[in-house]
Design a protein around this motif. Sequence first.
Motif, PDB file in Angstrom:
ATOM      1  N   LYS A 290       0.831  -1.212   0.000  1.00 43.66           N
ATOM      2  CA  LYS A 290       0.000   0.000   0.000  1.00 43.66           C
ATOM      3  C   LYS A 290       0.866   1.265   0.000  1.00 43.66           C
ATOM      4  O   LYS A 290       0.464   2.292  -0.506  1.00 43.66           O
ATOM      5  N   THR A 291       2.039   1.147   0.626  1.00 44.79           N
ATOM      6  CA  THR A 291       2.884   2.330   0.792  1.00 44.79           C
ATOM      7  C   THR A 291       4.308   2.002   0.379  1.00 44.79           C
ATOM      8  O   THR A 291       5.051   1.393   1.134  1.00 44.79           O
ATOM      9  N   GLU A 292       4.697   2.379  -0.803  1.00 44.85           N
ATOM     10  CA  GLU A 292       6.025   2.055  -1.320  1.00 44.85           C
ATOM     11  C   GLU A 292       7.149   2.683  -0.494  1.00 44.85           C
ATOM     12  O   GLU A 292       8.194   2.101  -0.291  1.00 44.85           O
ATOM     13  N   ASP A 293       6.901   3.931  -0.038  1.00 45.61           N
ATOM     14  CA  ASP A 293       7.940   4.624   0.729  1.00 45.61           C
ATOM     15  C   ASP A 293       7.644   4.590   2.231  1.00 45.61           C
ATOM     16  O   ASP A 293       7.876   5.547   2.951  1.00 45.61           O
ATOM     17  N   LEU A 294       7.126   3.450   2.681  1.00 42.47           N
ATOM     18  CA  LEU A 294       6.766   3.277   4.093  1.00 42.47           C
ATOM     19  C   LEU A 294       7.938   3.563   5.030  1.00 42.47           C
ATOM     20  O   LEU A 294       7.803   4.280   6.021  1.00 42.47           O
ATOM     21  N   VAL A 295       9.101   2.988   4.722  1.00 48.04           N
ATOM     22  CA  VAL A 295      10.256   3.125   5.621  1.00 48.04           C
ATOM     23  C   VAL A 295      10.613   4.608   5.830  1.00 48.04           C
ATOM     24  O   VAL A 295      10.911   5.023   6.951  1.00 48.04           O
ATOM     25  N   GLU A 296      10.554   5.355   4.741  1.00 46.56           N
ATOM     26  CA  GLU A 296      10.934   6.778   4.817  1.00 46.56           C
ATOM     27  C   GLU A 296       9.918   7.597   5.608  1.00 46.56           C
ATOM     28  O   GLU A 296      10.270   8.608   6.212  1.00 46.56           O
ATOM     29  N   ASN A 297       8.659   7.172   5.614  1.00 49.68           N
ATOM     30  CA  ASN A 297       7.610   8.024   6.161  1.00 49.68           C
ATOM     31  C   ASN A 297       6.995   7.559   7.479  1.00 49.68           C
ATOM     32  O   ASN A 297       6.322   8.330   8.151  1.00 49.68           O
ATOM     33  N   TYR A 298       7.238   6.332   7.867  1.00 53.94           N
ATOM     34  CA  TYR A 298       6.602   5.805   9.081  1.00 53.94           C
ATOM     35  C   TYR A 298       7.375   6.260  10.319  1.00 53.94           C
ATOM     36  O   TYR A 298       8.610   6.337  10.305  1.00 53.94           O
ATOM     37  N   HIS A 299       6.650   6.576  11.396  1.00 54.20           N
ATOM     38  CA  HIS A 299       7.335   6.953  12.636  1.00 54.20           C
ATOM     39  C   HIS A 299       7.553   5.700  13.495  1.00 54.20           C
ATOM     40  O   HIS A 299       6.621   5.169  14.092  1.00 54.20           O
ATOM     41  N   TYR A 300       8.795   5.242  13.520  1.00 56.40           N
ATOM     42  CA  TYR A 300       9.111   4.007  14.236  1.00 56.40           C
ATOM     43  C   TYR A 300       9.400   4.235  15.718  1.00 56.40           C
ATOM     44  O   TYR A 300       9.312   3.329  16.527  1.00 56.40           O
ATOM     45  N   GLY A 301       9.793   5.439  16.077  1.00 56.68           N
ATOM     46  CA  GLY A 301      10.182   5.677  17.464  1.00 56.68           C
ATOM     47  C   GLY A 301      11.574   5.164  17.769  1.00 56.68           C
ATOM     48  O   GLY A 301      11.897   4.814  18.900  1.00 56.68           O
ATOM     49  N   ILE A 302      12.421   5.056  16.723  1.00 53.14           N
ATOM     50  CA  ILE A 302      13.782   4.534  16.885  1.00 53.14           C
ATOM     51  C   ILE A 302      14.569   5.378  17.895  1.00 53.14           C
ATOM     52  O   ILE A 302      15.323   4.846  18.712  1.00 53.14           O
ATOM     53  N   GLU A 303      14.347   6.705  17.838  1.00 52.54           N
ATOM     54  CA  GLU A 303      15.105   7.596  18.726  1.00 52.54           C
ATOM     55  C   GLU A 303      14.838   7.275  20.208  1.00 52.54           C
ATOM     56  O   GLU A 303      15.696   7.472  21.052  1.00 52.54           O
ATOM     57  N   ASP A 304      13.675   6.709  20.512  1.00 48.18           N
ATOM     58  CA  ASP A 304      13.337   6.441  21.907  1.00 48.18           C
ATOM     59  C   ASP A 304      14.170   5.301  22.502  1.00 48.18           C
ATOM     60  O   ASP A 304      14.319   5.206  23.714  1.00 48.18           O
ATOM     61  N   ILE A 305      14.697   4.434  21.650  1.00 45.68           N
ATOM     62  CA  ILE A 305      15.398   3.259  22.188  1.00 45.68           C
ATOM     63  C   ILE A 305      16.802   3.603  22.664  1.00 45.68           C
ATOM     64  O   ILE A 305      17.445   2.804  23.325  1.00 45.68           O
ATOM     65  N   CYS A 306      17.282   4.813  22.348  1.00 50.84           N
ATOM     66  CA  CYS A 306      18.626   5.209  22.798  1.00 50.84           C
ATOM     67  C   CYS A 306      18.590   5.836  24.186  1.00 50.84           C
ATOM     68  O   CYS A 306      19.630   6.104  24.789  1.00 50.84           O
ATOM     69  N   LYS A 307      17.387   6.104  24.680  1.00 56.61           N
ATOM     70  CA  LYS A 307      17.294   6.809  25.971  1.00 56.61           C
ATOM     71  C   LYS A 307      17.565   5.860  27.123  1.00 56.61           C
ATOM     72  O   LYS A 307      17.292   4.675  27.026  1.00 56.61           O
TER      73      LYS A 307
END
Length: 271
Positions: free
Chosen positions: A254-271
């Motif tokens: 459904k979304t070809e550029d999903l990786v670029e546009n989805y908010h994964y919250g990756i930054e939260d795992i470094c806290k």
Amino acid sequence: MVKMNLTEEQIERYSRQIVLKEVGGIGQKKLLKSLVSLIGLGALGSPAAYYLVAAGIGQLKIIDYDIVEISNLHRQILHSTNDINIRKTESAIKKLNILNPDCNIEIISELLTPGNSKKIIANSTFVIEGSDNFPTKMLVNDTCVNLKIPFTIAEVLRFHGQIMTVIPEEKTTCYRCVFGDNSDTHTGFSSSEAGVIGLIPGILGCLEANEAIKYILNIGDLIKNKILYVDLLNISFNFIDVYRNESCIACGGKTEDLVENYHYGIEDICK
Ligand SMILES: [Zn+2]
């Protein structure tokens, strides 16, 4: 015995698996030609890396941004007391190079993010997801589905663990089909909060390496369209059937550029 282009030393080193009719000299060459990317060098990645390198995987790309802490050592068997405070990639490559010089190891000491995941994972024969967090698992799923690269995902907590393998080319059920967007209904706990027995990622990490080897050799059954749930306290191994969500935004296309546009919250795992 098929000698192919294997050296005498390689024939001796891998003799106990070359003798298997499912492997043989041709299978050993396939392993030596393959590139496996391993996300995470913790409890799952440790046994997976050891066994892949021992088996003669030709290229292993290992990705981890973290440093070794003393509380890792009861389960992250790549790392030792002497490695505390050094990068997990640096600790890992020391051990793996000693184990088998046939394996060309590339280390990437970065956090996997939506900005670098496609570049890092591209060209892999197979990907092993061995991180300890939901955002990274979902990012690896979406990246691999987008790039059509087969992969396996495992996770562990307390005395139990689960694993599934996804083959995008065959349109098998992906991780997002099963766990969707709702991490709250997923594990919801980390091992630091809920605890984990060191053996369970040992078993699941070995199963992940086994999936990679079977895929490369095109033998046996993979854990696809199902989850294998392992409970070490009560000693049970159960399969749970899982099904594709036709409107899945990853494998449903459904979304070809999903990786670029989805908010994964990756930054939260470094806290
Ligand atoms: Zn899906």
